[in-house]
Write an enzyme that holds these catalytic residues in place. Structure first.
Site, mmCIF file in Angstrom:
data_model
loop_
_atom_site.group_PDB
_atom_site.id
_atom_site.type_symbol
_atom_site.label_atom_id
_atom_site.label_comp_id
_atom_site.label_asym_id
_atom_site.label_seq_id
_atom_site.Cartn_x
_atom_site.Cartn_y
_atom_site.Cartn_z
ATOM 1 N N ASP A 100 9.845 -47.669 -4.363
ATOM 2 C CA ASP A 100 10.512 -47.533 -5.356
ATOM 3 C C ASP A 100 11.848 -46.793 -4.865
ATOM 4 O O ASP A 100 11.908 -46.136 -3.804
ATOM 5 C CB ASP A 100 9.908 -46.047 -6.141
ATOM 6 C CG ASP A 100 9.656 -45.127 -5.608
ATOM 7 O OD1 ASP A 100 8.731 -44.909 -4.670
ATOM 8 O OD2 ASP A 100 9.878 -43.858 -5.934
ATOM 9 N N GLU A 165 7.374 -42.274 -5.364
ATOM 10 C CA GLU A 165 7.530 -41.061 -4.245
ATOM 11 C C GLU A 165 8.990 -40.317 -4.369
ATOM 12 O O GLU A 165 8.664 -39.142 -4.650
ATOM 13 C CB GLU A 165 7.625 -42.018 -2.959
ATOM 14 C CG GLU A 165 7.673 -41.094 -1.780
ATOM 15 C CD GLU A 165 8.959 -39.994 -1.559
ATOM 16 O OE1 GLU A 165 8.914 -39.198 -0.914
ATOM 17 O OE2 GLU A 165 10.014 -40.599 -2.040
HETATM 18 ZN ZN ZN Z 1 12.078 -41.919 0.753
#
Ligand code: ZN
Length: 417
Positions: A100, A165
């Site tokens: 991501d 994340e």
């Molecule tokens: Zn990162």
């Protein structure tokens, strides 16, 4: 072909793969975040690598007390782990990378399409090139070189491709929940090939500062929430200063090891009305080894003290809400050999090259999946990867030479592990 030749002969392909990854605009919470995971799963399956691709039960995990938080809506998310099985008796090594990316921000600040994947002056450009598709491509290249060369190690080598994340750690949390474990993990986040062995934490908060609405022509009959916020903000700055007076030696390279910053402020709903509410959101740094509960308590106490000193706020106190990403701090346990092994793999791989110097071992002021791996998974983890800075900026880029150098280190780390 031995593993080193396999890696060398795949250099161009690695960069093509990286460019393809950058071209997928896998901003957290978008459809593309799922697409990129399935794209990587397809690459691995085509190579005959064993993979575990599963749909993450987002709502179920988000309801858990230790869930690391989420700041964007997600109707679906995917988990992916690739596994090179060992012959038995060895230790399992995991590589971990997130796919991501954060949004590109103001497009006028970019000199090109943020998802161009342009290759120029030895770099790949685009949102996520540095944070951290460059590092992911490096780990993927290392895994494929081991696979294609038929190298059989005693232990398993895993590659966890994770999402979410940037806004909390959904993907790594889900990977651990799925039961995946290892004896050590290298997260190939951008560290310019230094070894990052600790992260400060970051807790996302929301303050609600109450006021009292009145027509602005008679403003003294109301209470401005903006004015009341001005009483709170300097107190938070002072709290930040006091928490940074003495910090862990690994954090001394940063001017502020544990920053507290307000990122958004919204107040009022009409230009000629005294604002009756101000909502401010920010992030609060958590020190190494500081329990999250204690950090939250220190913050709430400071806000409460500021309120107690003001007649209006004493009666109408500012409320503190913890929401979104809740990054505890984390550090690679000192009793493990992982840091030493990564340093040795790096120096033995790059002797005589521009990367010959031994990497520095440092901590960083931002949270990452490291704390989930160490705190929840019990997996010693470090960050080591290509790219300078943290990404999240216009014209983000990653050095192609660093991507290759990272792959080579990871291969040698796996061989020695
Ligand atoms: Zn990162």
């Amino acid at each position: 072909m031995d593993v080193h030749n396999a890696l060398l002969s795949s250099r161009d392909e690695t960069i093509r793969t990286l460019v393809d990854l950058v071209r997928v605009p896998s901003v957290g919470g978008t459809q593309a975040e799922g697409e990129i995971v399935r794209h990587v799963a397809g690459l691995l399956a085509a190579e005959g690598v064993e993979t575990d691709l599963w749909q993450i039960p987002v709502a179920e995990l988000a309801a858990r007390p230790d869930f690391p938080g989420m700041e964007v809506e997600r109707s679906e998310a995917w988990g992916l782990v690739a596994r090179l099985p060992g012959t038995g008796g060895g230790r399992t090594l995991m590589f971990n990378g997130h796919l991501d990316v954060v949004p590109p921000g103001d497009l006028s600040t970019w000199s090109d399409d943020p998802f161009s994947g342009r290759v120029a002056d030895g770099h790949v450009y685009g949102r996520g090139a540095c944070d951290m598709k460059g590092g992911f491509a490096a780990a993927l290249a290392a895994l494929l070189a081991l696979h294609r060369s038929g190298t059989r190690l005693p232990g398993d080598v895993l590659l966890a491709a994770v999402v979410g994340e940037e806004d909390g750690g959904l993907g790594t949390y889900a990977t651990l929940d799925r039961g995946w474990r290892a004896d050590a993990c290298v997260i190939t986040e951008p560290t310019a090939l230094d070894v990052l062995a600790a992260n400060g934490g970051a807790l996302t908060f929301r303050l609600r500062v109450p006021g009292l609405a009145a027509h602005a022509c008679a403003r003294t009959s109301g209470v401005s929430a903006v004015e009341k916020f001005q009483l709170v903000f300097p107190v938070l700055r002072a709290l930040e200063a006091s928490r940074n007076r003495s910090v862990d030696p690994m954090m001394r390279r940063w001017d502020i090891a544990y920053p507290l910053e307000i990122g958004t402020v919204r107040a009022g709903d009409w230009a000629s009305t005294v604002p009756d509410l101000l909502v401010a959101e920010g992030r609060f740094g958590v020190a190494l080894d500081e329990p999250v509960d204690e950090a939250r308590a220190a913050f709430e106490r400071t806000v409460a003290e500021a309120c107690a000193a003001d007649p209006w706020l004493k009666e109408h106190p500012v409320t503190v809400e913890w929401w979104g990403g809740q990054f505890a701090s984390g550090r690679c346990p000192s009793g493990t050999d992982l840091v030493r092994r990564v340093l040795d793999a790096h120096t033995s791989t790059h002797a005589g090259s521009p990367f010959a110097a031994e990497p520095a071992v440092v901590g960083a002021p931002y949270g990452s999946d490291l704390r989930l791996l160490t705190n929840i998974g019990g997996i010693p983890a470090v960050q080591y990867g290509p790219g300078v800075g943290y990404g999240h900026c216009p014209d983000e880029k990653v050095s192609i030479e660093q991507v290759h150098a990272c792959s080579a280190t990871l291969v040698n780390l796996a061989l020695a592990f």
